[in-house]
Design a protein around this motif. Structure first.
Motif, short mmCIF file in Angstrom:
data_model
loop_
_atom_site.label_atom_id
_atom_site.label_comp_id
_atom_site.label_asym_id
_atom_site.label_seq_id
_atom_site.Cartn_x
_atom_site.Cartn_y
_atom_site.Cartn_z
N LEU A 63 4.71 2.58 7.54
CA LEU A 63 4.83 0.96 7.30
C LEU A 63 4.34 0.63 8.73
CD1 LEU A 63 7.41 0.40 4.83
CD2 LEU A 63 5.03 0.38 4.36
N ILE A 64 5.11 0.78 9.78
CA ILE A 64 5.19 0.16 11.10
C ILE A 64 4.22 0.83 12.09
CG2 ILE A 64 6.41 -0.02 13.12
CD1 ILE A 64 8.91 0.38 11.30
N ASN A 65 3.90 2.20 12.09
CA ASN A 65 2.99 2.61 12.79
C ASN A 65 1.49 2.82 12.19
OD1 ASN A 65 5.05 3.06 14.56
ND2 ASN A 65 5.38 5.21 14.01
N ASN A 66 1.06 2.72 10.94
CA ASN A 66 -0.31 2.88 10.75
C ASN A 66 -1.08 1.29 10.79
OD1 ASN A 66 -0.73 5.60 9.73
ND2 ASN A 66 0.94 5.33 8.17
N ASN A 67 -2.34 1.32 11.03
CA ASN A 67 -2.99 0.32 10.81
C ASN A 67 -3.70 0.26 9.44
OD1 ASN A 67 -2.77 -0.24 13.59
ND2 ASN A 67 -4.37 1.31 14.10
N TYR A 68 -3.49 -0.99 8.85
CA TYR A 68 -3.76 -1.34 7.38
C TYR A 68 -3.71 -2.60 7.33
CZ TYR A 68 1.26 -1.37 6.74
OH TYR A 68 2.71 -1.58 6.82
N ASN A 69 -4.58 -3.33 6.26
CA ASN A 69 -4.34 -4.76 6.09
C ASN A 69 -4.07 -4.81 4.53
OD1 ASN A 69 -7.34 -4.15 5.35
ND2 ASN A 69 -7.55 -6.18 5.22
N VAL A 70 -4.16 -3.86 3.58
CA VAL A 70 -3.76 -3.94 2.44
C VAL A 70 -2.71 -2.78 2.08
CG1 VAL A 70 -4.32 -3.77 -0.06
CG2 VAL A 70 -5.92 -4.67 1.63
N LEU A 71 -1.51 -3.09 1.39
CA LEU A 71 -0.64 -2.00 1.01
C LEU A 71 -0.74 -1.85 -0.37
CD1 LEU A 71 2.16 -0.43 1.90
CD2 LEU A 71 3.25 -1.97 0.80
N THR A 72 -0.86 -0.58 -0.98
CA THR A 72 -0.81 -0.41 -2.42
C THR A 72 0.51 0.30 -2.82
OG1 THR A 72 -2.30 1.38 -2.27
CG2 THR A 72 -3.16 -0.81 -2.68
N ALA A 73 1.04 0.25 -3.95
CA ALA A 73 2.04 1.07 -4.47
C ALA A 73 2.23 0.81 -5.85
CB ALA A 73 3.46 0.24 -3.95
N PHE A 74 1.50 2.05 -6.41
CA PHE A 74 1.35 2.30 -7.95
C PHE A 74 2.32 3.20 -8.44
CE2 PHE A 74 -3.02 1.77 -5.95
CZ PHE A 74 -3.12 0.44 -6.21
N GLU A 75 3.12 2.41 -9.27
CA GLU A 75 4.43 2.95 -9.72
C GLU A 75 5.31 3.74 -9.06
OE1 GLU A 75 1.13 3.88 -11.79
OE2 GLU A 75 1.67 1.53 -12.25
N ILE A 76 5.60 2.99 -7.85
CA ILE A 76 6.46 3.63 -6.60
C ILE A 76 7.65 2.71 -6.53
CG2 ILE A 76 6.71 3.80 -4.16
CD1 ILE A 76 4.83 5.70 -5.00
N PHE A 77 7.65 1.50 -6.76
CA PHE A 77 8.84 0.69 -6.41
C PHE A 77 9.97 0.94 -7.49
CE2 PHE A 77 7.65 -3.12 -3.79
CZ PHE A 77 6.98 -2.35 -2.82
N GLU A 78 9.74 1.30 -8.57
CA GLU A 78 10.91 1.55 -9.44
C GLU A 78 12.07 2.75 -8.81
OE1 GLU A 78 7.36 4.03 -11.32
OE2 GLU A 78 7.81 1.99 -10.20
N HIS A 79 11.12 3.82 -7.98
CA HIS A 79 11.77 4.87 -7.54
C HIS A 79 12.77 4.53 -6.35
CE1 HIS A 79 9.75 7.70 -10.44
NE2 HIS A 79 8.53 6.84 -10.03
N LEU A 80 12.39 3.41 -5.75
CA LEU A 80 13.21 3.00 -4.53
C LEU A 80 14.43 2.38 -4.88
CD1 LEU A 80 9.97 1.66 -2.50
CD2 LEU A 80 11.23 3.91 -2.48
N LEU A 81 15.35 2.64 -3.92
CA LEU A 81 16.77 1.84 -3.85
C LEU A 81 16.59 0.52 -3.43
CD1 LEU A 81 19.18 4.71 -2.79
CD2 LEU A 81 19.14 3.58 -5.17
N ASN A 82 15.68 0.30 -2.28
CA ASN A 82 15.56 -0.76 -2.05
C ASN A 82 14.07 -1.28 -1.52
OD1 ASN A 82 15.90 -3.18 -0.34
ND2 ASN A 82 17.24 -2.39 1.20
N PRO A 83 13.15 -1.60 -2.55
CA PRO A 83 11.91 -1.94 -2.31
C PRO A 83 12.01 -3.21 -1.32
CG PRO A 83 12.50 -2.34 -4.47
CD PRO A 83 13.69 -1.78 -3.84
N TYR A 84 12.87 -4.06 -1.17
CA TYR A 84 12.83 -5.33 -0.20
C TYR A 84 12.59 -4.90 1.13
CZ TYR A 84 14.58 -9.34 2.35
OH TYR A 84 14.67 -10.24 3.29
#
Length: 173
Positions: A63-84
């Motif tokens: 998240l910190i090192n890549n260059n991007y202007n859009v982040l996509t997360a498709f059915e990922i956040f439910e697997h994370l303890l801390n999406p915040y």
């Protein structure tokens, strides 16, 4: 009709949502390893790079090192303890996130064989909205849809008209 091009209904809905709200000039960082959906995104002309399957709860280097202007997360956040924390470390001006919704007639998914394939969160729409807003984004588009299954029973019947997935587009405030 979508089966000819897309292996799953949600893929067709997702690609249509992306085409409506993003440009193929956007640089997308898609959370998770390359998968059939990110391959379809590339085939549709989107500039997509994936993370490498790292545990995003502990390692947000991508998240910190890549260059991007859009982040996509498709059915990922439910697997994370801390999406915040993931969203707070995100550099994107726009985010597109989809999650399975919490259903009153179905418990959270928990694989018995794969420790990574478990849902720590099953969101209600307002919970995802609140998380997105708390992280400094404004939701500009939403979509909900049902997910039918070809089985007989009360739960499969309820899935025909109860929204199962929720997708948002949000922009940095």
């Amino acid at each position: 009709m979508y089966e000819k091009t897309y292996p799953k209904k949600r893929f067709k809905i997702t690609i249509d949502f992306l085409k409506e709200h993003l440009s193929t000039n956007d640089t997308i960082l898609d959370l998770g390893e390359q998968n059939p959906l990110s391959t379809l995104m590339k085939n549709e002309g989107f500039n997509v790079q994936n993370t490498n399957g790292e545990d995003l709860d502990n390692d947000q280097t991508a998240l910190i090192n890549n260059n991007y202007n859009v982040l996509t997360a498709f059915e990922i956040f439910e697997h994370l303890l801390n999406p915040y924390t993931v969203l707070k470390n995100c550099k994107a001006n726009k985010i597109v996130i989809s999650v399975p919704l919490r259903l009153w007639f179905s418990t959270a998914y928990r694989s018995k064989t794969d420790m990574r394939d478990r849902h720590y969160h099953e969101f209600e729409d307002w919970q995802l909205d609140w998380l997105i807003e708390k992280c400094g984004y404004k939701i500009t588009a939403r979509k909900k849809w049902a997910h039918t299954v070809n089985k007989i029973g009360i739960r499969p019947f309820l899935r025909k008209f109860t929204p199962r997935y929720y997708m948002i587009l949000a922009e940095k405030i």
